[in-house]
Write an enzyme that holds these catalytic residues in place. Sequence first.
Site, PDB file in Angstrom:
ATOM      1  N   HIS A  25       0.805  -1.054  -0.019  1.00 20.95           N
ATOM      2  CA  HIS A  25      -0.133   0.113  -0.018  1.00 20.95           C
ATOM      3  C   HIS A  25       0.812   1.131   0.081  1.00 20.95           C
ATOM      4  O   HIS A  25       0.500   2.284  -0.290  1.00 20.95           O
ATOM      5  CB  HIS A  25      -0.782  -0.011   1.323  1.00 20.95           C
ATOM      6  CG  HIS A  25      -2.150   0.965   1.120  1.00 20.95           C
ATOM      7  ND1 HIS A  25      -2.146   1.851   0.202  1.00 20.95           N
ATOM      8  CD2 HIS A  25      -3.402   0.668   1.609  1.00 20.95           C
ATOM      9  CE1 HIS A  25      -3.554   2.391   0.151  1.00 20.95           C
ATOM     10  NE2 HIS A  25      -4.247   1.779   1.200  1.00 20.95           N
ATOM     11  N   LYS A  82     -26.174   0.902  -9.012  1.00 19.95           N
ATOM     12  CA  LYS A  82     -26.405   2.529  -9.273  1.00 19.95           C
ATOM     13  C   LYS A  82     -27.110   2.923  -9.831  1.00 19.95           C
ATOM     14  O   LYS A  82     -27.863   4.224  -9.633  1.00 19.95           O
ATOM     15  CB  LYS A  82     -24.919   2.886 -10.063  1.00 19.95           C
ATOM     16  CG  LYS A  82     -24.669   4.409 -10.162  1.00 19.95           C
ATOM     17  CD  LYS A  82     -23.385   4.303 -11.120  1.00 19.95           C
ATOM     18  CE  LYS A  82     -23.438   3.555 -12.676  1.00 19.95           C
ATOM     19  NZ  LYS A  82     -22.599   3.686 -13.591  1.00 19.95           N
ATOM     20  N   PRO A  84     -24.404   7.834  -5.618  1.00 21.27           N
ATOM     21  CA  PRO A  84     -24.260   6.484  -5.175  1.00 21.27           C
ATOM     22  C   PRO A  84     -23.390   6.216  -3.702  1.00 21.27           C
ATOM     23  O   PRO A  84     -23.745   5.538  -2.788  1.00 21.27           O
ATOM     24  CB  PRO A  84     -23.888   5.533  -6.166  1.00 21.27           C
ATOM     25  CG  PRO A  84     -24.320   6.496  -7.448  1.00 21.27           C
ATOM     26  CD  PRO A  84     -23.875   7.948  -6.821  1.00 21.27           C
ATOM     27  N   ASP A  85     -22.164   6.671  -3.819  1.00 17.17           N
ATOM     28  CA  ASP A  85     -21.222   6.746  -2.773  1.00 17.17           C
ATOM     29  C   ASP A  85     -21.789   7.188  -1.522  1.00 17.17           C
ATOM     30  O   ASP A  85     -21.749   6.556  -0.364  1.00 17.17           O
ATOM     31  CB  ASP A  85     -19.984   7.704  -3.203  1.00 17.17           C
ATOM     32  CG  ASP A  85     -18.984   7.479  -1.911  1.00 17.17           C
ATOM     33  OD1 ASP A  85     -18.573   6.243  -1.671  1.00 17.17           O
ATOM     34  OD2 ASP A  85     -18.724   8.619  -1.212  1.00 17.17           O
ATOM     35  N   TYR A 131     -13.522   6.347   8.533  1.00 15.88           N
ATOM     36  CA  TYR A 131     -12.563   6.718   7.469  1.00 15.88           C
ATOM     37  C   TYR A 131     -13.071   6.441   6.182  1.00 15.88           C
ATOM     38  O   TYR A 131     -13.239   5.097   5.588  1.00 15.88           O
ATOM     39  CB  TYR A 131     -11.461   6.199   7.859  1.00 15.88           C
ATOM     40  CG  TYR A 131     -10.173   6.605   7.104  1.00 15.88           C
ATOM     41  CD1 TYR A 131      -9.039   7.358   7.475  1.00 15.88           C
ATOM     42  CD2 TYR A 131      -9.832   5.993   5.650  1.00 15.88           C
ATOM     43  CE1 TYR A 131      -7.901   7.462   6.579  1.00 15.88           C
ATOM     44  CE2 TYR A 131      -8.718   6.368   4.863  1.00 15.88           C
ATOM     45  CZ  TYR A 131      -7.910   7.125   5.282  1.00 15.88           C
ATOM     46  OH  TYR A 131      -6.788   7.466   4.399  1.00 15.88           O
ATOM     47  N   THR A 147      -4.608  11.109  -0.656  1.00 13.15           N
ATOM     48  CA  THR A 147      -5.783  10.930  -0.291  1.00 13.15           C
ATOM     49  C   THR A 147      -6.006  11.974   0.911  1.00 13.15           C
ATOM     50  O   THR A 147      -4.941  12.403   1.517  1.00 13.15           O
ATOM     51  CB  THR A 147      -6.149   9.468   0.356  1.00 13.15           C
ATOM     52  OG1 THR A 147      -5.334   9.025   1.297  1.00 13.15           O
ATOM     53  CG2 THR A 147      -6.290   8.525  -0.731  1.00 13.15           C
TER      54      THR A 147
END
Length: 632
Positions: free
Chosen positions: A345, A423, A433-434, A456, A469
Amino acid sequence: MGNVYFLGTSENLSDFITEMTTAYTLPAEETIRTFDYDEDLPSLPVPELEETIKRYLASVRPFAKNEEEYKKTEKIAIEFLNGEGKALQEKLLQHASRYKNWIEKWWEDYAYLTLREPLIPHYSMAGPHPRIPGFHYGPGQQLKMASVYCHQLVLLWLLLRKERLRPAMTADKKPLSMSQYRRLFNCSVVPGMMKDFIIAQFKTEKEGECPSHVVVVCRGHMFVFNSLTPEGHPLSPADWENQLTEVRQTADLLPPSDLPCLSCDNRTSWAENREYLMKLSPVNISNFSTLDSAMFVICLDDSTPMLASDVAQLLLCGDYSCRWADAALNIMFFSNGLSGGLCAHSPFDGIVSGSAMHFTYSALKESAGRNVNMTSQQLPKPQQLEFVVDSHIRSEIDRAMDDQQKEKDKFLISQEEFVTFGKKRIQNSRIHPDSFIQMALQLAYFRLHSRYAPCYETATTRTFYNGRTETVRACSEECVSWVKSMTDPQCNDTTRAKLLLKAIQKHNQLMVEARRGEGCDRHLMGLYCVAVENNLTVPQLFQDQLFKKSGGGGNFTLSTSLLGYSPIGGGVAPMCFDGYGVFYSILPERIIFTISVRKDCQETSSPRLFREISQALNNMIELLERQTVSKL
């Protein structure tokens, strides 16, 4: 090559989501190259301290047990704002004047590289590949699927080398940073005694030569061969199958090895053993150089998963002798042809690896049933990377395997599909949608655990130089008010629907602010880093109970992210012991959830959470549609 869908980042999120459809490959006449915009992107802004404190205080209020506890935190925050916070802000602004992205190094170091737990299963991203229509899965399909997948990945590597991959844009045509794509290939996270470091050796053609070899791990043995022909052309699928067959046949004749599991060890222990191996023989030094610079690592795993959840679990908690945790990109192929990606990551975020897998998926989906180039040629045989080991290393392998089994037993990751709607139906209510799904997560968690979850959610800041981010703290006061209404039998549907729309509007606003670099978490982290690096006393703000209870210091109970609008899914382990990782991909008629938990926590349950999420989604859509009908 098919199409890719980039999530629009339009600031008018009251409209439903805009998807920008564009070919992966730039047309020949296009003069803009993949990385052309990166150096000209604006610097990451430092928010105003007063605004950050306001946002922070709003985010902690849902977690105060009473007004007295909130007032105590408010007092601490205001004292910070008017006192030591001012001095720290000045130092942060001085730091930001020297760097176009002031959080970049701190984020890499403190969010990833200084952590000492094993990369797998704690910090690696695991994503099962969706089954590709038109391809066969079952016994004997491992090498065939690996061959076509790897062929397409090398084509993506070549697009990046030639800078012909189309730069990502927002819906309103703002360029997004492509810098993380430089770490997708030819990149490793090398262990250090106190801190790991990233070795990125990818180069574009105009920048110079770039390593083009790949490493294959099979039954614990490692092999290397070039992904290009001697003439510089990508290997055909038939070439790949021949090379992988040679690896498979050679490995099957050897007794199994477990040396790769050392890379899955505690990072300090692995650093010590890597250093020991390098001192043991120059052969080992050469092998590490090969591994560190490989384009990617292919893992031929003998397991036979049947479902996407099985794949996800094996990616994170399977056979660690068939993984190389340091590699930025591991691609796992199981004995029946099912596959998945396992990524470090620290070099990049999930959107990058997800885009790479979507590129491959789209190309293979389009080619299914058509003849592909299956001609092969005589190539140099794969070479085995044989390490020189002694009794100390053998004992360390045994110790590491025992430790790793304990770690693997702690985690569970599964993939579930919600198939009632997707969606399209959400957008019919003119809802983002989110934001809709984030509200469902809060309602589901509350119904399951009778409390609110500090959450988060990732928001991209890639409109800024080397942006990654920011955090959206999704559990807002507006969200809490709506959740209360859903659990209050005295509340009517009209009120519930109004409160839901208000909560969604608030979430849209938080997402916009975070994408502008106006969240509170990265700013607070920067102020904390300034204090620590200047040997100053850590401010009381960061030691306050509500700081931790609201998610600060990596204590978010829900760790979530929208992965996009394709079948590509995946996730990581939960942030905290009693938390969940909940990652989702939104398709027109279904939603894919990847949920992770700690198995050794008696309180959490991924099946129960998914059932509650499904119920919440159904309740919400029915609520909104009833209100729409009642107004007709």
